[in-house]
Design a protein around this motif. Structure first.
Motif, mmCIF file in Angstrom:
data_model
loop_
_atom_site.group_PDB
_atom_site.id
_atom_site.type_symbol
_atom_site.label_atom_id
_atom_site.label_comp_id
_atom_site.label_asym_id
_atom_site.label_seq_id
_atom_site.Cartn_x
_atom_site.Cartn_y
_atom_site.Cartn_z
ATOM 1 N N PHE A 39 -0.008 67.913 -9.105
ATOM 2 C CA PHE A 39 0.531 69.272 -9.069
ATOM 3 C C PHE A 39 1.066 69.683 -10.431
ATOM 4 O O PHE A 39 1.758 68.930 -11.099
ATOM 5 N N GLN A 40 0.726 70.891 -10.818
ATOM 6 C CA GLN A 40 1.250 71.490 -12.045
ATOM 7 C C GLN A 40 1.930 72.803 -11.660
ATOM 8 O O GLN A 40 1.407 73.566 -10.858
ATOM 9 N N ASP A 41 3.084 73.053 -12.246
ATOM 10 C CA ASP A 41 3.818 74.273 -11.945
ATOM 11 C C ASP A 41 2.992 75.490 -12.344
ATOM 12 O O ASP A 41 2.165 75.429 -13.246
ATOM 13 N N TRP A 42 3.206 76.589 -11.643
ATOM 14 C CA TRP A 42 2.490 77.813 -11.954
ATOM 15 C C TRP A 42 3.082 78.477 -13.177
ATOM 16 O O TRP A 42 4.294 78.523 -13.378
ATOM 17 N N ASP A 43 2.230 79.047 -13.994
ATOM 18 C CA ASP A 43 2.643 79.770 -15.178
ATOM 19 C C ASP A 43 3.366 81.056 -14.762
ATOM 20 O O ASP A 43 2.959 81.725 -13.808
ATOM 21 N N GLU A 44 4.436 81.398 -15.476
ATOM 22 C CA GLU A 44 5.200 82.605 -15.136
ATOM 23 C C GLU A 44 4.335 83.859 -15.166
ATOM 24 O O GLU A 44 4.490 84.748 -14.327
ATOM 25 N N LEU A 101 1.243 84.144 -14.397
ATOM 26 C CA LEU A 101 0.451 84.176 -13.173
ATOM 27 C C LEU A 101 1.283 84.728 -12.014
ATOM 28 O O LEU A 101 0.826 85.589 -11.258
ATOM 29 N N LEU A 102 2.522 84.259 -11.894
ATOM 30 C CA LEU A 102 3.393 84.772 -10.841
ATOM 31 C C LEU A 102 3.670 86.264 -11.034
ATOM 32 O O LEU A 102 3.677 87.034 -10.070
ATOM 33 N N ILE A 136 0.981 88.756 -9.596
ATOM 34 C CA ILE A 136 0.753 88.909 -8.158
ATOM 35 C C ILE A 136 1.151 90.315 -7.732
ATOM 36 O O ILE A 136 2.258 90.768 -8.002
ATOM 37 N N SER A 155 4.921 89.687 -1.098
ATOM 38 C CA SER A 155 5.160 88.248 -1.072
ATOM 39 C C SER A 155 6.522 87.939 -0.472
ATOM 40 O O SER A 155 7.510 88.600 -0.764
ATOM 41 N N MET A 159 10.861 82.093 -8.678
ATOM 42 C CA MET A 159 9.531 82.563 -8.270
ATOM 43 C C MET A 159 9.613 83.959 -7.666
ATOM 44 O O MET A 159 8.820 84.844 -8.002
#
Length: 129
Positions: free
Chosen positions: A49-54, A56-57, A60, A64, A82
């Motif tokens: 697992f790798q954290d999501w790039d800011e 990318l968040l 969205i 959500s 997040m």
């Protein structure tokens, strides 16, 4: 994740997988080789697992709802970050861990009423209420 989570995952094996989870799998598929394949897939997915790039968040656009437990594997500060990064996201922190609000086959949260609450909130969220 909480400190030590990935260390524990390194040593996870089918032998120390909770018996209720194995039995639930076997009720659907009695093939032990399929259980082992699923276990290895899940373990490797977590270890890689790798954290999501800011960014990318922040990209969205869909409505959500971030749900976390105050004793969950994801730290509440990370769940809040997040939710802050996703435009218009909502955040719900519940007492317990993911077993208490998603349903748990064994342990202290088996049969928790928090699961019903979570489903009601998700239903309202999805219906735009």
């Amino acid at each position: 994740m909480f400190p030590g989570f990935f260390d524990g995952m390194e040593h996870a094996s089918l032998d120390n997988m909770p018996a209720d989870l194995k039995e639930a799998f076997w009720a659907i598929n009695p093939d032990s080789t399929k259980l082992l394949a699923m276990f290895n897939h899940d373990k490797n997915r977590m270890l890689g697992f790798q954290d999501w790039d800011e960014a990318l968040l922040q990209s969205i656009q869909a409505p959500s709802l971030i749900i976390n437990g105050d004793q969950d594997v994801v730290q509440n500060s990370h769940a809040a970050l997040m939710a802050a990064l996703i435009p218009g996201a909502r955040l719900m922190i519940l007492p317990g861990n993911h077993g208490s609000y998603m349903g748990q086959v064994e342990g202290p949260y088996k049969g928790s009423k928090t699961t019903d609450l979570t489903l009601a909130v998700i239903d309202e969220f999805l219906n735009g209420e």
